[in-house]
Every structure is written in structure tokens, then in C-alpha cells.
Design an enzyme around this catalytic site. Structure first.
Site, mmCIF file in Angstrom:
data_model
loop_
_atom_site.group_PDB
_atom_site.id
_atom_site.type_symbol
_atom_site.label_atom_id
_atom_site.label_comp_id
_atom_site.label_asym_id
_atom_site.label_seq_id
_atom_site.Cartn_x
_atom_site.Cartn_y
_atom_site.Cartn_z
ATOM 1 N N LYS A 91 0.762 -1.341 0.153
ATOM 2 C CA LYS A 91 -0.120 -0.067 0.015
ATOM 3 C C LYS A 91 0.845 1.197 -0.015
ATOM 4 O O LYS A 91 2.118 1.144 0.601
ATOM 5 C CB LYS A 91 -0.985 -0.013 1.261
ATOM 6 C CG LYS A 91 -1.841 1.137 1.437
ATOM 7 C CD LYS A 91 -2.864 0.987 2.572
ATOM 8 C CE LYS A 91 -3.908 1.957 2.497
ATOM 9 N NZ LYS A 91 -4.748 1.936 3.725
ATOM 10 N N SER A 126 -9.818 2.377 3.053
ATOM 11 C CA SER A 126 -8.780 2.894 2.336
ATOM 12 C C SER A 126 -7.759 1.958 1.257
ATOM 13 O O SER A 126 -7.331 2.497 0.460
ATOM 14 C CB SER A 126 -8.000 4.053 3.100
ATOM 15 O OG SER A 126 -7.237 3.236 4.091
ATOM 16 N N SER A 167 -10.313 -0.017 7.297
ATOM 17 C CA SER A 167 -9.521 0.354 5.865
ATOM 18 C C SER A 167 -9.055 -1.250 5.216
ATOM 19 O O SER A 167 -8.696 -1.125 4.184
ATOM 20 C CB SER A 167 -8.499 1.241 5.864
ATOM 21 O OG SER A 167 -9.256 2.426 5.845
#
Lengths: 485, 95, 484
Positions: free
Chosen positions: C76, C151, C175
Site C-alpha cells: 500500500k 482506504s 480500511s
């Protein structure tokens, strides 16, 4: 109308750790800009603080030194504001749970009286960097050096217990004495190791209602602090007497122009939005750690002064001067031990040496004359090898790096003549060369003769180029002249 | 709860975010809706709460006071917007 | 190769069935082919990956390769990667190349994993739909008109689309779990403090926690074993031994006490989602687990408490982005305030600005006690709810989110509608507890997630439950159309 002054101090003390409070970057003074600012100090994304153990221990030691409650579980908070020298946009500090609670500091005043100043608390926090407004970079911008960012500080907050500039300075000096004595701060004021924020207000004499206070920030010398307070008190009184009111504000004092002004940037209301720092956990100091630190505590200035009076038979005054400053105390003790003459060591340390250091704006740590060298000089004074006057000359020689006392005495031929045969010869020659003076002496009455002796003394010292031992000359002269009577 | 426009301006100043007049009413409406949500908190009975720092009772680890960072100015300033003579440059700071 | 699990890839690599370079080339080719349709990967580190793969092959040849040697994965873009742009999905960091790596990244390097690139995400991890990214939204491989969740939407979509066998992710309010649910993959948010936050760009420090995303529970177990560590650089990482999370995967469900909180099955829950989750509970019951009705009475307060605490912390965490030392700086600032306010107005997107303002508000003088103070107290109530529940049960199960993936723009106008997307996941962040999401069904062609919440440091048990569930179901093996 007469007025009372009310003063409280916030004192920032840089802790003498090797590294920053939350990073492993060096805190050494004077490095090239930003060479001691690591990713953590620069608040790079994703970096996190880890607390320096030594900073915690130093703060605890300060607490022990002022007999304060130690916060066994203290916590860090974030104080939010934007400033280019504050990389994270918040300062990591302590608010609700400081590491040092209430304590007391006793100060001595010029009239010999003492007064207790209460400490509200002392907390750990990080220093900010520096904004430079002119230098080796283009015009119209400021340069940010973050070497100092993250240097550990304790902020000591006093109660508003001081009522004059003198008391405030005495308090500031006492704190300086304490933190340098226990070794948690190098005390170098010119490098910003101690900085004072002074809160001042005035109120009608005897009134219980405190006036509006102003805060004069970042004073880094005792002298500036004294001046700034005096001026601020005068300003506030003038203002009120002219029908005005004091505005609560932050002020800056300029030591060079001896003027103060209100800080413009503080006009907008500050709202620091303190909240607990989620990157740091509660700091727990165990009873064992506290006891360990207590046992290892260096001597405090008050105890040292008492000991100096007892151990070295110094006057209260000398003990006060020597005991207040840890490096001066240690210098004195080294000189006293090496010379085996505490009295002379004290006189020379507080006298000639202190004056010279003061003149040349040097700290005792940077003294060109070491304690051992001073002791060498004292030994020669004590054994009458040199006179007091010669001693000053030798001291100058040591100061300018010519070597030890003995080397200088030897090199300059300053050794005092104490050989009684040679002295008798010298006295005899002077008496023979000055028959008129001898007659005058003989014909004078008993009371005046003593004074006349000085004339011969002068001649003999001149003849010996000042090297004759005065006590011996005195004896021989008296004996020889008496024989003529 | 409804938030005043002037309050939004104050918040934007504190947070150093420029807000223009066109978006301010939209921002005001959206913030008000979020604040309405968080206002549900006031209904909670928290009278019996003791403040516990964290559930795992963890305490702060301490780092030894040893220099562990070397000078990395060059690498760190290579990604800075404006530097000169080793300094980070900003528009003139007025105290 | 892209349908193999990590466990299978490790075997294949060690038995020289295929090389790491082959594997890496395969996934890079898939990224090149499919990513433009999903926008899941925003930085591709092909050269670096191939070099790392070659090095991994060398170590595999030597025969003493570490656990994940040669396995490709994606990080990420919230994790700092030395020398590789780390944007956090923001214009603010579009030009940011960190000179250091996150501990998570280093841990995977040590384990021999090969980084393929960085995944898209909601800006500064603030969002539940991946619509707030500076790099544009990520598309859900199951339904291209729908969000992947957020997210960690980029990581979830990439794993679902088989662009990588696994990806790292972070979870502040859901997330990891919510995008895992919406993309039909398996994701785990560990206990707060289990994985180091060093080098992971902070959103809300007391809630942020990194974890793995993969297709199976077994893979998550392998990944967590490498990811978890005690880190001297993160004061909040907890000194707790890292378990072998694969060791207990095959333990029996017999006698396992599963708590079913009534608050997680109330109004607002999509009926199809509820049906799928109830079926999953029944499947586990059939394996010998015992279902126990429980209550988490303060659940309803978790969203409001979160939307005070997270923005409050974020408002301070994001103050460092000021245009002075790194990152975006506005053009020609006329003075210092202009530098700050324009840099931040131009560098941060709308949602980030909104949360900074909310956080600033909640901490400001006069409001602190009513908002931040109160929210922290509510946080204690929520912890207490869980502590009470775990006196009776071993794990808590329920839906991961109220409904399957929604369409782009569906919740655009009202931030609160979006915030309620995390209604079932936020409480575990507030309590610091571990939680995971496992695929458990389909509604209207979109995946549904089953959430498993464990007690502190009980990740091994959660993975065990998930793995056992995946032994009797195949939801985790399903692939979006056109992927297999």
C-alpha cells in the site's frame, strides 16, 4: 501611589544529553546547519519518537534536587501550532502529567536573608529549531536550521513568588547553580542552554488582586533579565499611572538596544489544542530508579557551601561564591588539594582568576590557568619563594601559556632571595650607602622609626630587584639598625 | 449542531488551510452534518469511567542516550522544495 | 500461476517448479495488462522487482531461503519505500521519495518477498471507497461501476484481480476489512501494536494498524508471521512474542464459542448480506462451534467516537505537511502564511481538509471536553463491552460491512453516509482488538464479508476459524469475471 511587583519565571533548561529527546541525532553545539537533524527531527512522514532514557533521568534528578514530587507516571501531549522551526507542527511536551511536581528553591538575597520560591512543576519537552533571517542565502527569505529541533528541555515553571528583579535574578542564578551542579545542563547561557521567560505584573501596594501580566520571552542572560524586568515594571507603572491598562501580551526584549516590543505574531488568538500524544505511552519511573538516581546525585550547591565552610574554614561569602558554581567549586577543590592551602586557593579563585575570566568573558571550564597550575603558584606564595606582587606577574605568565609557576619563576629569575647571608650583605650595603638615612633613623623617636624602616626596605627591594624576602629583610634591618642605636 | 461560518474561518486559520468564499458554505454544511453525528456522544453515560491509558497496560520504552544517526543532510534535502547553504528556505519569518 | 495461493507458490518456488523471476514477470505482465482497468497499482517497480526476484532465485538455489523468498507482493502506498515514491494517495506527497523504508517493508524484504509496486489508496487513508485518491478511484474487479472499498482499495482490488498474490494494507477504522469484504478477499487487521508503525504514514496514530491482504486465511497467517515484530523504533509496538500463525490453522472448531452481537444485525444491514453471514455462522456451527448471542451495547457510539478521535489525531499528524522540508509546495508564496495555507489547500484533497477541520474543532478551546474528552471516555465503554463479551466467548462474528460494494458517487454528497460504511469495523480499532474479513457469499454478484473479531493477540485463533471456514466453503476461491 506605590506599587508591588509580581514576577514568575518559566525557565527552559537544555539537558546535557548526547542525543535528542526523541531521536538518536547528536545534540552537540555548533555543527553545520541541519547536519544533526535526522528524519525524525525533520518530521518526515512515518517517523516516530522514542524517548531518551537519560533525558527522563535528568528530569527526575532535577525533581530530587528541588525536593519535588516525582511524577511516577507522566505523559506527553502535543501542543499544536505552525512555525517553520517546528517541523511536526506540534511540540511534544507535557501538560496534565508533568514528570516533576511541586517543589521549592531557596534563594539568598544581598542583605543576607533567604526566601523560598515555589516551583509549580517542571516538564520534559523538545526544543524547536532556529530561523535565521540573514546569512549565506538569498535575500528576503529565512533559513531554517533544525539541528536544535528535538533537543531535550525541561521547562521549570515557578509560582509568581518574586517581587523584584533582584529576586528573579537570584532565583535564575540558583537554578543555574543547581542544574550545573547535578550535571544535567552545561549552563552555557550564550549557547542558549538556559533561557528565561519572565511574567511580570504590578499591583497597588498591599493589594490582593493581581494585575494583568505580560510575558517577556527568551532572555538568555541574567543581565538582560534584570534590565528587561526593570523596564517592564517601569513601563507598566507609567502606563497605569497615565490612565492606561496593561494588555496581556508576549514581549521580546532586545538586550543590545535595551528596548522591548510586543510580538506581532501573537496578535491572533492562540489555541494550542493540547491532546495526549498517541505515539508515546505513559512514562513510568519506578521507585527503584528514583532511589538509584537519588543515591547517585551529585552534591547540591547548598550542601556544598555548608561543607566548604566546615571543611576548608572558608568565609560564608567565599563558600557562597565558590559553592554556587559546580565547575568553580571543582576548580577550587582541585587547587586547594594540590596546594594544601584552601585559604589561598579560595582567595585566588574568587579574586584574580574570577576577575580575569570575567574580563575576557571566559567560563572557568575554559580557563587558561588550570587548577593544578594555580596550585603550583600558591605553593610558591606560601613557602615565601615569591612575594604577592611577583605572584601576580607569575599568574600573568601562566595565563599567557608560558608554563608552570616554577618554570616562570626560574625563567624570569623571580625567585625570592631568602638566603640570610646574602640578605645581611645587602642590608649592610644599603646602610653604608645611605648614611644620612641612618642618621635620620637614629635621631628619630621610637614611634617614627617604624615608619622610617620603610625607606630602607624600599632601597633594599630596589637593590634586589624585588627578590628579597620582605619578612627576612625586615628582621635583619631591625636588628642591624638597633645595633647602631 | 450548526457551525457558524466565522467558526469555520477560525478553524481554517488554526489549521492553515486556505478556504475560498465559494466553498465555505459547502464546507460549513458538511462539517455541520458530521458534527451532528458526533453530537450523539453527548447521550453516552460515561459517569462510571476511569481513565485507563491503554488496554494492554503498556508503558513507554526508553532509548539509551547514544548517537545513532549520522549526517544525512544531502539525502534529506534532496527532496526539499527550497534549500540553500544547508538551510531550508521559507518566506521571511516575522516574529 | 496467479491462481495459486502463497502457500502453493512457496512450495512451487522451493521445488523449482517455477522461478521467482518467472513468477514476477507473470505478475508484472498481469499488472501491465489489467491494471489500467482497475487503477489499483499506482507505482510499478518492475526493474527493482526483477532484480529482487533474481536475487531470490539465487537464494532458493542455495537452499536456505527465508519464508517468503521469491514471492511477489504489493505494498500500500502508505508504507515508505526507500528510493520509491510514497504518495499516500495525495498530491501533497506526489513527489515524495523517502530515504528510508517502513519496518513492514523491511520485514518482507528480510523474508525474501519481492515488491512489485505500490497500491492506490484513499488520500492519507481517509475514505471507505477509494474515491479520495489523488490518482483517481480504484475500480472493483467484481463490478467495474462500484467502489472497491477503502482506504486499502488498491491492495484489495489488486489481490482480487490476481495482480499480486498478496498486498499489505492498513486499517484505522476498517480500511483492511471493508475493502477485503467488498473485493471478496481475506484481510486481517492485527491487535494494535502487533505490527510496527515505523515508516507507515500516520492517519490516526492510536488506531492505525497494518495487516495483510490475500485470498486465503492460510496466506494471511504466513504473511502476518513475517509482518509482525516488536520494533524499537515504534514506542507503541508491543513486546509480545510473534506466534507461528500457521501452527494452529487446522485446530478443530469443536466447542469453539462464537459470540454473535445483536447490534451487528440491526437495521441498516442489507438482507442479502445478513443471509450470507447467517449461513456462514451456520456452517461453523455445523463444524462444532457454539453460537452465543451477545450484546455490545455501546456499538452505536463507535462511529461518532471514531469521527472525533481519528480526525483529532489526524489534524496534528498532518500538520507536518507544510511545504517546508518535503512534499508539495505552492507556487510563489507571498509570505509564510500564504505558503502554509495554499500548500495545504492545494496539496490536500477535500476529505482530508474536512477531517483536519473537524479534528481542529474537536480539540479547540471550549470543545475539547465535549468532543475529544467524551470520545475517549466512550472508547473506554467500547473496550469494556468487548472485555465483557470475551469473558463468555472465544471470537465474535458478524458482517464486515452493512452492504456490498456501492456505486461510485453513491455516497458522495453526505460524508456521514460514507462514515456509516465502517459501522461494524470501527469498534475494534477503538478497542485495539484484531479483526478480519473472510469472503462468505455473494449478493447481486458482489462479495460479502464475514468479520471475525478476536481478543488481544488472538490472531492465531481468528486465522484458525477463518481457515476452517475456508475448508468447507469456496467463496475465497471465486474470481471476478474475466480474471480466472
Amino acid at each position: 501611589m506605590s506599587w508591588d511587583t509580581v514576577i514568575g519565571l518559566e525557565v527552559h533548561v537544555q539537558l546535557a544529553t548526547k542525543t535528542k529527546i526523541f531521536s538518536g541525532a547528536s545534540t552537540a553545539f555548533g555543527a553545520e546547519p541541519n547536519t544533526q537533524a535526522c528524519a525524525i527531527d525533520l518530521a518526515m512522514p512515518g517517523t516516530l519518537p522514542v524517548l531518551n532514557k537519560q533525558a527522563v533521568h535528568y528530569a527526575v534528578m532535577f525533581g530530587l534536587a528541588i525536593d519535588a514530587e516525582i511524577g511516577k507516571e507522566s505523559a506527553f501531549e502535543r501542543k499544536n501550532y505552525f512555525y517553520p522551526d517546528l517541523p511536526k507542527g506540534y511540540q511534544t511536551t507535557q501538560l496534565e502529567k508533568p514528570i516533576v511536581g511541586r517543589g521549592n528553591v531557596e534563594i539568598q538575597l544581598a542583605d543576607g536573608s533567604t526566601k523560598t520560591i515555589r516551583i509549580h512543576h517542571a516538564h520534559l519537552e523538545e526544543d524547536a529549531g532556529k530561523s535565521l533571517h540573514e546569512g549565506d542565502f538569498r535575500h528576503g527569505v529565512s533559513g531554517i536550521d533544525l539541528n536544535r529541533a528535538g533537543t531535550p528541555l525541561i521547562e521549570i515553571v515557578s509560582e509568581p513568588d518574586m517581587s523584584s528583579a533582584e529576586e528573579a535574578v537570584a532565583f535564575a542564578k540558583k537554578l543555574h547553580s543547581i542544574v550545573t551542579s547535578i550535571g544535567i545542563c552545561d549552563g552555557e547561557m550564550s549557547q542558549g542552554s538556559m533561557r528565561f521567560d519572565v511574567n511580570v505584573s504590578v499591583k497597588p501596594r498591599g493589594s490582593d488582586i493581581l494585575g494583568t501580566r505580560t510575558e517577556t520571552k527568551n532572555l538568555n542572560s541574567f543581565k538582560f533579565m534584570e534590565e528587561a524586568i526593570a523596564r517592564e515594571v517601569e513601563r507598566q507603572i507609567d502606563l497605569i499611572e497615565d490612565g492606561g491598562t496593561v494588555v496581556q501580551e508576549t514581549r521580546l526584549y532586545n538586550g543590545e538596544t535595551k528596548t522591548a516590543r510586543s510580538m506581532r505574531s501573537k496578535e491572533e488568538a492562540n489555541d494550542y489544542r493540547y491532546f495526549p500524544c498517541p505515539d508515546l505511552l505513559p512514562v513510568v519511573v519506578s521507585d527503584e530508579t528514583i532511589e538509584e538516581l537519588r543515591r547517585a546525585m551529585p552534591e547540591l550547591p547548598d550542601a556544598r557551601q555548608t561543607r566548604f565552610v566546615e571543611q576548608y574554614a572558608l568565609s560564608e561569602y567565599d563558600a557562597g561564591v565558590l559553592g554556587a558554581d559546580a565547575s568553580m567549586a571543582s576548580y577550587f577543590e582541585t587547587a586547594a588539594a594540590a596546594s594544601n592551602n584552601p585559604k589561598l586557593a579560595a582567595n585566588w579563585t574568587t579574586g584574580e582568576l574570577a576577575a580575569r575570566l570575567n574580563n575576557e568573558d571566559l567560563s572557568i571550564a575554559k580557563s587558561p590557568v588550570s587548577a593544578e597550575q594555580l596550585a603550583g603558584l600558591i605553593v610558591r606564595i606560601a613557602d615565601n619563594s615569591i612575594s604577592g606582587k611577583m605572584a601576580k606577574e607569575v599568574f600573568d605568565g601562566i595565563w599567557s601559556g608560558e608554563g608552570s609557576a616554577d618554570e616562570i619563576i626560574e625563567k624570569r629569575g623571580l625567585k625570592q632571595v631568602s638566603d640570610s647571608g646574602a640578605l645581611e650583605q645587602m642590608v649592610a650595603e644599603v646602610l653604608t650607602a645611605n648614611p644620612a638615612m641612618v642618621d635620620d633613623y637614629i635621631n628619630s623617636d621610637e614611634a617614627k622609626r617604624k615608619k622610617k624602616l620603610g625607606g630602607f626596605m624600599g632601597q633594599i627591594m630596589k637593590a634586589s630587584k624585588g627578590q628579597a624576602n620582605p619578612q627576612q629583610v625586615n628582621q635583619i634591618l631591625a636588628k642591624k639598625l638597633n645595633e647602631l642605636l | 449542531m450548526n457551525i457558524e461560518r466565522s467558526e469555520i474561518e477560525k478553524l481554517a486559520t488554526l489549521a492553515r488551510i486556505a478556504i475560498n468564499d465559494e466553498t465555505i458554505s459547502e464546507v460549513t454544511a458538511r462539517l455541520s452534518s458530521v458534527l451532528e453525528l458526533v453530537d450523539q456522544l453527548s447521550a453516552a453515560d460515561t459517569s462510571a469511567i476511569e481513565n485507563v491509558a491503554n488496554p494492554l497496560q503498556a508503558t513507554q520504552r526508553l532509548r539509551e542516550d547514544e548517537v545513532a544517526e549520522i549526517n544525512q543532510r544531502e539525502a534529506l534535502q534532496a527532496i526539499a522544495p527550497d534549500t540553500e547553504a544547508g538551510l531550508f528556505l521559507v518566506p521571511k519569518v516575522i516574529e | 500461476m496467479h491462481n495459486l495461493t502463497i502457500a502453493e507458490l512457496v512450495k512451487g518456488l522451493q521445488s523449482k517448479e517455477f522461478s521467482s523471476v518467472e513468477l514476477t514477470e507473470h505478475f508484472l505482465a498481469r499488472i501491465a495488462e489489467f491494471n489500467p482497468g482497475y487503477n489499483a497499482v499506482i507505482t510499478i517497480t518492475a526493474d527493482q522487482a526483477l532484480k529482487a526476484a533474481a536475487a531470490a532465485d539465487a537464494r532458493l538455489a542455495e537452499g536456505n531461503a527465508p519464508a517468503l523468498c521469491g514471492v511477489p507482493l504489493l505494498h500500500k502506498d502508505i508504507f515508505c519505500t526507500e528510493g520509491v515514491r510514497t504518495s499516500c494517495g495525495s498530491r501533497m506527497l506526489d513527489n515524495f521519495i523517502p530515504p528510508y523504508s517502513a519496518t513492514v517493508v523491511e520485514n518482507f524484504e528480510k523474508a525474501g518477498a519481492v515488491m512489485l509496486g505500490k497500491t492506490n489508496m484513499d488520500e492519507f487513508a481517509m475514505g471507505s471507497s477509494n474515491e479520495t485518491s489523488f490518482y483517481g478511484p480504484v475500480k472493483n474487479p467484481w463490478a467495474i461501476d462500484s467502489v472497491p472499498g477503502g482506504s486499502s482499495g488498491g491492495s484489495a482490488a489488486a489481490v482480487a484481480a490476481r495482480l499480486a498474490p498478496a498486498a499489505t494494507a492498513t486499517d484505522t477504522g476498517g480500511s483492511i476489512r471493508q475493502p477485503a469484504a467488498l473485493c471478496g478477499i481475506t484481510g486481517l487487521k492485527p491487535t494494535y501494536g502487533r505490527v510496527s508503525r515505523w515508516g507507515m504514514i500516520a492517519f490516526a496514530s492510536s488506531l492505525d494498524q497494518a495487516g495483510p491482504m490475500a485470498r486465503t486465511a492460510e496466506d494471511c497467517a504466513l504473511l502476518l508471521g513475517c509482518m509482525a515484530s516488536v520494533d524499537d523504533k515504534d514506542s507503541t509496538s508491543i513486546d509480545h512474542p510473534v506466534a507461528d500463525y500457521t501452527a494452529s490453522l487446522n485446530d478443530s472448531m469443536q466447542g469453539l464459542k462464537i459470540g454473535v452481537p445483536k447490534e451487528y444485525f440491526s437495521e441498516g444491514l442489507n438482507p442479502g448480506t445478513e443471509k450470507a453471514v447467517r449461513q456462514a455462522l451456520a456452517d461453523l456451527e455445523a463444524q462444532g462451534a457454539q453460537l452465543i448471542d451477545i450484546s455490545l451495547p455501546n456499538s452505536g457510539l463507535s462511529v461518532p467516537a471514531y469521527y472525533v478521535i481519528a480526525p483529532a489525531e489526524a489534524s496534528a499528524n498532518l500538520s507536518r505537511f507544510d511545504g517546508v522540508r518535503y512534499g508539495y509546495r505552492c507556487e510563489d508564496p507571498k509570505d509564510l502564511q500564504d505558503l502554509y495555507t495554499r500548500t495545504r489547500a492545494e496539496g490536500f484533497g477535500e476529505e482530508v481538509q474536512r477531517r483536519i477541520l473537524i479534528g481542529t474543532y474537536c480539540l479547540s478551546a471550549g470543545y475539547y471536553d465535549a468532543y475529544y474528552g467524551k470520545a475517549q471516555q466512550v472508547r473506554q465503554l467500547i473496550r469494556k463491552d468487548f472485555a465483557e463479551a470475551f469473558k463468555q466467548v472465544d471470537v465474535i462474528l458478524g458482517p464486515t460491512c452493512p452492504s456490498p460494494a456501492f456505486k461510485f458517487g453513491a455516497k458522495g454528497d453526505d460524508p456521514v453516509a460514507m462514515y456509516l460504511e465502517d459501522i461494524y469495523t470501527i469498534a475494534t480499532n477503538l478497542a485495539g482488538l484484531p479483526g478480519m474479513s473472510v469472503p462468505c457469499g455473494m449478493v447481486e454478484g458482489k462479495p460479502v464479508g464475514l468479520q471475525i473479531i478476536g481478543n488481544y493477540f488472538d490472531e492465531a485463533l481468528m486465522l484458525n476459524v477463518a481457515h476452517q471456514y475456508q475448508q468447507v466453503t469456496d467463496w475465497h476461491r471465486q474470481a471476478p469475471e474475466g480474471i480466472a
